[in-house]
Design a protein around this motif. Structure first.
Motif, short mmCIF file in Angstrom:
data_model
loop_
_atom_site.label_atom_id
_atom_site.label_comp_id
_atom_site.label_asym_id
_atom_site.label_seq_id
_atom_site.Cartn_x
_atom_site.Cartn_y
_atom_site.Cartn_z
N VAL A 194 0.82 -1.16 0.03
CA VAL A 194 0.01 0.02 -0.09
C VAL A 194 0.65 1.09 -0.08
O VAL A 194 0.71 2.24 -0.86
CB VAL A 194 -0.87 0.06 1.25
CG1 VAL A 194 -1.42 1.44 1.41
CG2 VAL A 194 -1.97 -1.01 0.92
N LEU B 92 -7.06 3.20 3.37
CA LEU B 92 -5.88 2.44 3.41
C LEU B 92 -5.35 1.97 4.73
O LEU B 92 -4.91 0.61 4.77
CB LEU B 92 -4.71 3.54 2.88
CG LEU B 92 -4.78 3.89 1.33
CD1 LEU B 92 -3.41 4.56 1.16
CD2 LEU B 92 -4.95 2.65 0.37
N ALA B 93 -5.55 2.80 5.75
CA ALA B 93 -5.44 2.12 7.12
C ALA B 93 -6.21 1.09 7.70
O ALA B 93 -5.80 -0.05 8.04
CB ALA B 93 -5.36 3.29 8.22
N ILE C 24 -5.06 -2.10 6.04
CA ILE C 24 -3.86 -2.69 6.66
C ILE C 24 -4.15 -3.26 8.00
O ILE C 24 -3.83 -4.65 8.16
CB ILE C 24 -2.80 -1.66 6.82
CG1 ILE C 24 -2.20 -0.99 5.35
CG2 ILE C 24 -1.46 -2.12 7.73
CD1 ILE C 24 -1.36 0.08 5.55
N VAL C 25 -5.11 -2.41 8.72
CA VAL C 25 -5.20 -3.12 10.04
C VAL C 25 -6.17 -4.38 9.89
O VAL C 25 -5.93 -5.43 10.56
CB VAL C 25 -6.02 -2.30 10.94
CG1 VAL C 25 -6.82 -2.55 12.10
CG2 VAL C 25 -5.40 -0.66 11.20
#
Lengths: 353, 308
Positions: free
Chosen positions: B245, B283-284, B287-288
């Motif tokens: 990412v 995006l976060a 990822i999480v």
């Protein structure tokens, strides 16, 4: 008595003479006592890869400090711009080792002109000294960012480890949350905002010379990257506190100060130094990444990332301008990583068992 | 699954939710801390027009109410209108960019994982041969190279000097170079990870037992060694996605790929705050969630692992 009976029980008086110095030296094999530090250095010296990387890092660091002092050009100096004269366009975008027409005229007249090893950039600045200066900035940012991480992480980690209880729990929950944040996105976000917010408040102070972007980079490192260091130090303290030698020291009446200075710090210092050393390449990585996105150092100050980013515009005609900083960054990060690994192999006692 | 595993999973999910909330909160308040307001760039806004604009975007309300509205909006995947791209919702822009980015990211992820596992296993099985040493040197070099450097060098070599592949990501075949750029780092990492865990597994007693029983070499490797050595690789899925990412932010910039990373970078330079917040949060979350999934998978695949 001259002919000795091999079965005689008589003892030879000579055997009981005091030993001579030579005999003593022969009998007692004294090895020089070695300290933990010296032992580690010996192992590091034996590790050829790590040793060569160390030499590369030292060479690059020394060059980046010394060369700007002795070089005839400055990193921000636009060679074609002279006060009171029109801009001399022949200085712009010179190829490596090429001279501008003005300089060529001076050479023809018998003067000696220092060559532009990597040519000049679009603003007529000597590219070699910009790369050297950019290396200096990148190394300095990496080094100081790691020191900041060390200080913040060590403070909070040791507080959590020593105090225990509720303080420990609060700090470790914060660590957990920061740890699971996507770090790069947060770094970009904070960098974008921070340069807006702190730029004005810096004006007039000493810090203004460093530039708002680098300061915000340091703040970001202090905010986000202390977690693993804090975790490490807390874990070290918790496990070291329970060791038998600490108990033994307490039993012999040693005070807390003595135990911390003589037992706890020497036992966790190597782990701390190793992880600080491994933090430097990652900080350089982050700085170059941000500079590449335009969030790094302030112009005209170069860093390796911003040089690469600027070179992207003229990539078709001047691709060497991108290749040069690219090679330097990769070399620095690679040798720092290899050196850090070597340091870990040499100084982490738990790995030697 | 025993109750301990379930408790771990529940705890991990709560942690992920807290993290997501932290991301949204941090982005919101950080953006509010920026001096000046989003309409400062518009020349000579009359006070009346400014008040109308603020009312339209809900900026006249108290900060905590704005925060509450934003939080509710984010839960519905609604990040409000973009400030710079006229008349477009942030969500629509993100979805638009996601189509290209997801293609790029998924291909890179698959290539990196598969080649990494294959190369790593071969390196471990042919330990200390020329092939093994070559792989280790190459992967060490790749791991030390920032993605933007890798991308630029590939661009110079294959698109400008050799002219084999297009430099522009929007052209046909243009995604080849970005995919290679993105996959080299995770590929190298997975190669090294697989190699070391494979070497570890090959030294285990059950491998010797299997060989002693007369199981064929092929079956020992495929059924016993490979399966067990892939467990650590699972934990890398989360960081791998995070790398892809963030890597795509610069790679899309270099190769002019019209994806979400490019919007993200241009929204930063253009100070389009709702777009910055929206892309960061999306995006976060990706990822999480990926970290959560890979952690849970890790626990489920190998119940011996104690993650407490």
């Amino acid at each position: 008595m001259d002919i000795k009976n091999p079965l005689s029980m008589h003892v030879n008086a000579e055997d009981f003479l005091p030993a001579s110095e030579e005999e003593k030296a022969y009998m007692v094999q004294m090895r020089p006592s070695t300290t933990f530090f010296r032992d580690g250095c010996r192992r590091l010296y034996k590790n050829k890869v790590a040793f060569v990387s160390m030499l590369v890092i030292i060479a690059i660091t020394v060059a980046s400090i010394v060369l700007p002092m002795v070089w005839p050009y400055r990193y921000e100096q636009q060679l074609g711009v002279q006060p009171g004269k029109p801009v001399d366009a022949s200085f712009l975008n010179l190829a490596p080792m090429e001279y501008s027409s003005t300089e060529q005229a001076r050479i023809d007249a018998g003067e000696s002109v220092f060559p532009h090893l990597f040519g000049t950039d679009a603003a007529g600045r000597d590219y070699f000294i910009r790369v050297v200066y950019g290396t200096r900035i990148s190394l300095a940012v990496g080094f100081f960012a790691s020191i900041i991480v060390l200080v913040v992480g060590m403070t909070l980690g040791s507080i959590a480890g020593f105090m225990g209880g509720r303080v420990d729990m609060v700090i470790m929950r914060i660590v957990d949350i920061i740890y699971s944040l996507p770090d790069m996105l947060m770094v970009i976000l904070l960098a974008a905002v921070m340069r807006e917010t702190i730029g004005t408040s810096l004006e007039g102070t000493v810090l203004a010379n460093i530039g708002a972007n680098i300061i915000s980079l340091f703040i970001i490192f202090a905010l986000l990257y202390w977690c693993s260091m804090a975790r490490l130090i807390r874990g070290q303290i918790l496990s070291l506190r329970e060791q038998e030698y600490v108990l033994a020291a307490q039993a012999t009446g040693a005070g807390a100060r003595w135990i911390i200075v003589k037992h706890l710090i020497p036992n966790c210092i190597s782990v701390v130094i190793i992880s600080t050393a491994l933090q430097i390449p990652s900080a350089i990585f982050t700085e170059s990444f941000l500079s590449f996105l335009g969030l790094g150092v302030n112009a005209p100050m170069p860093s390796l990332g911003s040089l690469a980013s600027d070179a992207l515009n003229g990539i078709t005609s001047y691709s060497y301008r991108l290749v040069i900083p690219a090679i330097v960054i990769s070399l620095i990060v690679l040798s720092l990583n290899l050196f850090g690994d070597g340091l870990r192999d040499a100084f982490d006692p738990k790995l030697n068992q | 699954m025993d109750s301990k595993t379930l408790r771990y999973i529940a705890k991990r999910i709560v942690m992920a939710i807290v993290t997501l909330w932290a991301v949204i909160t941090v982005t919101f308040f950080v953006m509010k801390a920026v001096p000046g307001d989003p309409f400062a760039s518009e020349k000579a806004v009359t006070p009346a027009a400014r008040a109308a604009l603020e009312a339209k975007y809900g900026l006249d309300k108290p900060l905590m109410e704005q925060y509450k509205n934003y939080l509710v909006g984010a839960l519905h995947f609604d990040f409000g209108p973009s400030l710079k791209v006229r008349g477009r919702e942030v969500t629509a822009i993100i979805l638009d960019g996601m189509r290209t980015s997801a293609k790029l990211g998924i291909i890179a992820l698959l290539i990196a994982t598969v080649t990494g596992i294959v190369l790593g296993s071969i390196a471990a099985l042919r330990r200390n041969t020329i092939f093994d040493k070559f792989i280790m040197v190459i992967t060490t070099a790749f791991v030390s190279m920032p993605s933007f450097i890798m991308g630029s060098l590939l661009l110079i070599l294959f698109a400008i000097k050799l002219k084999w592949l297009p430099a522009n990501g929007a052209q046909p075949g243009g995604l080849i170079l970005p995919v290679i750029t993105l996959s080299l780092y995770p590929m190298s990492y997975i190669t090294r990870l697989t190699r070391s865990s494979m070497l570890d597994v090959l030294g285990q007693d059950y491998i010797r037992t299997a060989k002693a029983k007369g199981v064929s070499e092929r079956n020992v490797i495929m059924k016993h060694a490979l399966k067990n050595s892939l467990i650590p690789v699972i934990t890398y899925f989360g960081p791998e996605l995070a790398y892809i990412v963030t890597g795509s932010l610069v790679v899309e910039q270099i190769f002019a790929v019209p994806g979400i990373g490019r919007y993200f970078v241009s929204s930063i330079t253009g100070r389009d705050y709702p777009l910055i917040m929206g892309t960061t949060i999306v995006l976060a979350s990706l990822i999480v969630i990926m970290n959560l999934v890979s952690d849970i998978m890790y626990k489920v695949v190998d119940p011996r692992i104690n993650l407490e």
